[in-house]
Enzyme design. Structure first.
Site, PDB file in Angstrom:
ATOM      1  N   SER A  25       0.808  -1.222   0.000  1.00 12.61           N
ATOM      2  CA  SER A  25       0.000   0.000   0.000  1.00 12.61           C
ATOM      3  C   SER A  25       0.841   1.273   0.000  1.00 12.61           C
ATOM      4  CB  SER A  25      -0.941   0.012   1.206  1.00 12.61           C
ATOM      5  OG  SER A  25      -0.211  -0.138   2.403  1.00 12.61           O
ATOM      6  N   ASP A 314      -3.482   8.209   7.767  1.00  7.77           N
ATOM      7  CA  ASP A 314      -4.503   7.370   8.411  1.00  7.77           C
ATOM      8  C   ASP A 314      -3.821   6.525   9.481  1.00  7.77           C
ATOM      9  OD1 ASP A 314      -3.240   5.290   7.054  1.00  7.77           O
ATOM     10  OD2 ASP A 314      -4.894   4.925   5.655  1.00  7.77           O
ATOM     11  N   HIS A 317      -0.705   4.749   7.275  1.00  4.27           N
ATOM     12  CA  HIS A 317       0.078   5.302   6.172  1.00  4.27           C
ATOM     13  C   HIS A 317       0.489   6.746   6.400  1.00  4.27           C
ATOM     14  CE1 HIS A 317      -2.565   2.094   4.496  1.00  4.27           C
ATOM     15  NE2 HIS A 317      -1.386   1.678   4.080  1.00  4.27           N
TER      16      HIS A 317
END
Ligand SMILES: *[C@@H]1O[C@H](CO)[C@@H](O)[C@H](O)[C@H]1NC(C)=O
Ligand SMILES: *[C@@H]1O[C@H](CO)[C@@H](O)[C@H](O)[C@H]1NC(C)=O
Ligand SMILES: *[C@@H]1O[C@H](CO)[C@@H](O)[C@H](O)[C@H]1NC(C)=O
Ligand SMILES: *[C@@H]1O[C@H](CO)[C@@H](O)[C@H](O)[C@H]1NC(C)=O
Ligand SMILES: *[C@@H]1O[C@H](CO)[C@@H](O)[C@H](O)[C@H]1NC(C)=O
Ligand SMILES: CC(=O)N[C@H]1CO[C@H](CO)[C@@H](O)[C@@H]1O
Length: 352
Positions: A25, A314, A317
Site C-alpha cells: 500500500s 490514516d 500510512h
C-alpha cells in the site's frame, strides 16, 4: 532531516528509459480498486491533495514516494498502474504494487484479495514479453533497454502487520520466533529479488521496512511502550532489515552485471520531525474507521486541515510530506546510512 525536494526536472528526457514499481500500500496507485478487498482506498478523503483532489487508490493524501521518485527520475507522467494500463506506454514502466500484499502468499488474506509479490513478478514477466513484441521482437535490444531501467521493491510490512502480529488469524507467531520468521521471509524475498534479474532488471532498489510499530493503528491495538511505539513489532522488523542488507551484497556478488541497493527507511524517518514543521506525531490526520479496513480513513469524512503538520495520514500510512522526505533522501542520500552502497541518483547514472 532534510526534506527539501531537489527538483532536477530540467531536461525533457528521463534519466532512465523506464521505471517499474513492486510493493504494497505504500506504493499502490490504484491496482486494488477493482479487487474484493478492504485494502482499497478509492474514496475521499484519500487524494485530497492529489492533482484534481481525486481519490486514485493511493493510500495517502497526495502523491506517494514512488510517484515522487518517478518525478525525480525525470518522468513527466505518473507510472501507470498495471491493473489498467494497456497501451504502448507500458514500455516506460508500470506500477504493480498492491495494498495488503506481502512476501508470503498468505499474508493479507484477512483483508481480501490482493496481488502478492510472486504474482506481481509473474505479471512483470508477461509485461516483459509484451515490451519485447512492442519493440519488434529484438531480444538483444529489449535486454539492453530493460537493463537501463530502475526497479523499486518495498515489501514485508504486511508480513508483520497482516500476518505475524495478527495471532487470531495467523499461526506464524506460534510456529516461528521473530528470528526464524525473519529468516523465512528473507529466504523467500532473496529468491524473488533474483527473479527480477532473470526478467532483465539490472538496477534494483530495495526499501527496508520502516518502524511499523509506531503506526497509530498498531499502537492502539497493542498499547505503546515508553518509546511511544510497540517495541516488539519494531524489534521484529529490525531483525528483518538486518538480514536484508547482507542479501544486497550477496546479490551484487552473484550477479556482477547488476546493482542492487538498499534504502534504510528507518534512518530516513528518525530524527527530529518538529524541525521541519511536523507537530502531530501519533494521531492520524483523517478519522480512521474501526470496521472499514481497520485504520483506513472513514469514507467521506473531512480530514485535518493542515496536512503538513501530520506524520500519519490514516492509521497506517504516512502523509505525502513524509513520502516526499523518503523519496528525496532515497534519491539523494542525506546521510551515509540512508542508502547502501549508493543512492538512487547514482544508480540511475551508473554505466553497467
Ligand atoms: C503523458 O501522458 C499524456 C496523456 O496520456 C500523453 O499524451 C503524453 O505524451 C505523455 N507524456 C510523456 C512525456 O510520456
Ligand atoms: C537488434 O538490436 C540490436 C541492438 O540495438 C541491433 O544492433 C540489431 O541490429 C537489431 N537487430 C535487428 C534484426 O534489427
Ligand atoms: C498454520 O496455518 C497453516 C495455514 O493456515 C496450516 O497449514 C498449518 O497446519 C497451521 N499450523 C499449525 C501448527 O497450526
Ligand atoms: C511493552 O509494553 C507491553 C504491553 O504494555 C509490555 O508487555 C512489554 O513488556 C513492554 N515491552 C518493553 C520492552 O518495555
Ligand atoms: C538503518 O539506520 C538505523 C538508524 O540510523 C540504524 O540503526 C540501522 O543499523 C540501519 N540499518 C541497516 C540495516 O543498515
Ligand atoms: C535521522 C538520521 O539521520 N539518523 C542517522 C542516519 O545515519 C547517520 C549516519 O550516517 C546518523 O548520523 C544519523 O543520526
Amino acid at each position: 532531516m532534510i526534506w527539501m525536494l531537489q527538483i532536477l526536472i530540467t531536461t525533457a528526457e528521463p534519466q532512465v528509459p523506464c521505471y517499474f514499481i513492486f510493493g504494497d500500500s505504500l506504493a499502490d496507485n490504484g491496482n486494488n480498486n477493482a479487487l474484493a478487498t478492504q485494502a482499497k482506498v478509492n474514496y475521499p478523503p484519500y487524494g485530497v491533495d492529489f492533482p484534481g483532489g481525486i481519490a486514485t487508490g493511493r493510500f495517502t493524501n497526495g502523491e506517494n514516494a514512488a510517484d515522487i521518485l518517478g518525478k525525480l527520475l525525470g518522468f513527466l507522467n505518473y507510472t501507470l498502474p498495471h491493473a489498467t494500463a494497456t497501451g504502448p506506454e507500458i514500455v516506460k514502466g508500470l506500477n504493480y504494487a498492491s495494498g495488503g500484499a506481502g512476501i508470503l502468499k498468505r499474508t493479507g488474506r484477512n483483508l481480501g484479495e490482493h496481488i502478492n509479490l510472486d504474482l506481481q513478478l509473474k505479471h512483470h514477466g508477461m509485461i516483459v514479453s509484451k515490451i519485447m513484441s512492442l519493440q519488434g521482437n529484438n531480444a538483444t535490444f529489449t535486454k539492453d533497454y530493460l537493463s537501463k531501467c530502475i526497479y523499486t521493491v518495498g515489501m514485508g510490512s504486511n508480513d508483520y502487520i497482516n500476518n505475524y502480529f495478527m495471532p487470531d488469524k495467523y499461526n506464524t507467531s506460534k510456529r516461528y520466533t521473530p528470528d526464524q520468521y525473519a529468516d523465512l521471509l528473507i529466504h523467500k524475498y532473496s529468491r524473488q529479488l533474483e527473479s527480477l534479474y532473470i526478467h532483465g532488471a539490472r538496477k534494483v532498489v530495495v526499501f527496508g521496512l520502516g518502524l511499523i510499530g509506531c503506526t497509530p493503528a498498531k499502537v492502539s491495538d497493542f498499547g505503546a511502550n515508553a518509546s511511544g511505539c510497540v517495541d516488539k513489532i519494531n524489534a521484529a522488523v529490525t531483525l528483518f532489515n538486518e538480514r536484508l542488507k547482507p542479501i544486497i551484497d550477496e546479490l551484487n556478488n552473484k550477479f556482477g552485471s547488476a546493482k542492487y541497493i538498499y534504502i534504510n527507511t528507518t534512518n530516513i524517518s528518525l530524527g527530529d520531525p518538529s524541525s521541519i514543521g511536523f507537530t502531530v506525531f501519533w494521531a492520524p490526520c483523517c478519522k480512521p474507521s474501526v470496521d472499514f479496513g481497520k485504520g483506513q480513513c472513514k469514507p467521506n469524512q473531512p480530514p485535518c486541515n493542515d496536512r503538513s503538520k501530520y506524520i500519519f495520514w490514516d492509521g497506517f500510512h504516512p502523509t505525502e510530506k513524509v513520502h516526499m522526505g523518503t523519496a528525496s533522501r532515497a534519491y539523494i542520500a542525506a546521510s551515509p546510512l540512508d542508502s547502501y552502497p549508493m543512492d538512487i541518483r547514482s544508480l540511475a547514472l551508473l554505466k553497467l
